[in-house]
Write an enzyme that holds these catalytic residues in place. Structure first.
Site, PDB file in Angstrom:
ATOM      1  CE  LYS A 175      -3.654   2.309   2.634  1.00 54.57           C
ATOM      2  NZ  LYS A 175      -4.620   2.148   3.744  1.00 54.57           N
ATOM      3  CE  LYS A 204      -3.488   7.999   6.885  1.00 56.05           C
ATOM      4  NZ  LYS A 204      -4.678   7.108   6.799  1.00 56.05           N
ATOM      5  CD  GLU A 247       6.030  -4.003   3.407  1.00 57.86           C
ATOM      6  OE1 GLU A 247       5.484  -4.941   4.007  1.00 57.86           O
ATOM      7  OE2 GLU A 247       6.322  -2.925   3.966  1.00 57.86           O
ATOM      8  CE  LYS A 302      -6.148   1.825  -0.376  1.00 56.12           C
ATOM      9  NZ  LYS A 302      -6.578   1.812   0.996  1.00 56.12           N
ATOM     10  CB  SER A 310     -11.553   7.357  -3.080  1.00 54.97           C
ATOM     11  OG  SER A 310     -10.325   7.853  -2.568  1.00 54.97           O
TER      12      SER A 310
HETATM   13  N1  LIG Z   1      -8.013   1.329   3.744  1.00 61.45           N
HETATM   14  C1  LIG Z   1      -8.846   1.608   2.649  1.00 61.45           C
HETATM   15  C2  LIG Z   1      -8.452   2.840   1.944  1.00 61.45           C
HETATM   16  O1  LIG Z   1      -7.547   3.538   2.390  1.00 61.45           O
HETATM   17  C3  LIG Z   1      -9.160   3.178   0.669  1.00 61.45           C
HETATM   18  C4  LIG Z   1      -8.550   4.317  -0.050  1.00 61.45           C
HETATM   19  C5  LIG Z   1      -9.359   4.857  -1.201  1.00 61.45           C
HETATM   20  O2  LIG Z   1     -10.320   4.281  -1.697  1.00 61.45           O
HETATM   21  O3  LIG Z   1      -8.960   5.930  -1.627  1.00 61.45           O
HETATM   22 MG   LIG Z   2       4.300  -4.955   5.575  1.00 60.22          MG
END
Ligand SMILES: NCC(=O)CCC(=O)O
Ligand SMILES: [Mg+2]
Length: 338
Positions: free
Chosen positions: A207, A230, A246, A261, A287
């Site tokens: 992520k 973050k 990872e 992600k 999103s």
């Molecule tokens: N833990 C889930 C997300 O951070 C979703 C982020 C997104 O849809 O922008």
């Molecule tokens: Mg990790």
């Protein structure tokens, strides 16, 4: 003015004419390498307190925050469309957010109540819950903040408890999205110790610290509260080998499925992970990706339906087993029609 000379066509001597396999719909279908099915799509949905609520989210046109009764109805509809699973994300009352993320460990919190309600009325859809503290912390971080630091091991202790509480509420799949080190192993051990050895773990393994999460933070109400960024726990967008390390760690520690992600800007990572591990690999079309496509479509700049379906197919082509996408219901409706 002199007339331009008409070019003379000579038949090219070609043994290969790739266009032959594209000459008609049936021919294209015959050689198609990748397909998209409703079973490939996981629908993330937002829950909020109250009753009869379907609150619009300004930066995600067509996406809503549902009170539990409405979420239950929406999930029933998703199941009827053949979607295999939904992923729940809570918008917690601001008054319940604190430094320690206490509400994350309340067995009667919004997510746990939503799990019980959905499981009771839609038993045959997979229920995925988010393990991370950002909806519950006053500072909007996924972990505990001590001074300036998001502390790893103390956060893992809370996440582990949060995962068990979600499993007790009926979650089928625990999906840790926090990016702390070692949390997959700790959660697996705790789930097993509590008799939840059949609860799966879908790890947000790679992520990235991305700008594409903006509208999600509107949806769960952390845009205004988040202090800083973050980058000390989510990955640097410049890195690709690190994603493989990872993923390897999370699989070793017991992840059943792994995730990359965001989605579209990271298809290279999806491909590398799928090729390297041959484990079920998911992508999260986040999103900001949803917002970009939807905004362009609303302006008439893109054919929204075609761009949506093409983007989803691209994840499959890159090697993903499936996609978490806010388009899941819309796409499943189109797939049903076809
Ligand atoms: N833990 C889930 C997300 O951070 C979703 C982020 C997104 O849809 O922008
Ligand atoms: Mg990790």
């Amino acid at each position: 003015m002199t007339q331009p000379e008409k070019p003379v066509a000579t038949r090219l001597s070609l043994s290969q004419r790739p266009r032959r396999n594209r000459k008609s719909d049936w021919a294209r279908r015959l050689v198609r390498e990748t397909t998209l099915d409703a079973s490939d799509l996981i629908w993330p949905l937002f829950v909020i307190e109250g009753e009869g609520r379907r609150d619009a989210i300004a930066s995600m046109p067509g996406v809503f925050r549902y009170s539990i009764d409405q979420a239950t109805q929406a999930v029933a509809q998703a199941a009827a469309l053949g979607l295999p699973a939904v992923a729940l994300f809570p918008n917690i009352d601001p008054g319940l957010r604190d430094e320690a993320a206490r509400a994350a460990l309340d067995p009667d919190n919004l997510v746990c109540r939503a799990c019980r309600a959905i499981k009771a009325s839609v038993p045959d859809i997979g229920l995925i819950t988010d393990v991370a503290l950002d909806p519950y912390t006053s500072h909007g971080h996924d972990g505990l903040l001590v001074g300036e630091e998001i502390v790893n091991d103390a956060t893992v202790a809370v996440l582990t408890r949060q995962a068990v509480i979600q499993a007790q509420a009926g979650a089928d799949v625990i999906a840790p999205s926090d990016m702390m080190d070692g949390r997959i192993g700790a959660i697996r051990a705790a789930l097993d110790a509590e008799g939840f050895e059949n609860v799966q773990i879908m790890s947000y393994a790679a992520k990235y610290a991305s700008a594409f999460y903006g509208p999600f933070r509107d949806a769960i109400g952390t845009n205004k509260t988040l202090k800083g960024d973050k980058r000390t726990y989510q990955m640097d967008p410049a890195n690709t080998d690190e994603a493989l390390r990872e993923v390897a760690l999370d699989l070793e520690q017991g992840a059943d499925m792994v995730m990359v992600k965001p989605g579209m800007p990271y298809l290279d990572i999806v491909r590398r992970v799928a090729d390297a591990f041959h484990a079920p690999t998911f992508a999260y079309q986040v999103s900001g990706e949803y917002a970009m496509l939807t905004a362009a479509a609303q302006n008439g700049w893109l054919d929204g339906e075609r761009a949506m379906m093409e983007s989803l197919l691209a994840f499959k082509r890159a090697g993903a087993a499936g996609v978490l996408t806010y388009f899941a219901v819309q796409a499943a409706e189109i797939l049903r029609r076809e």
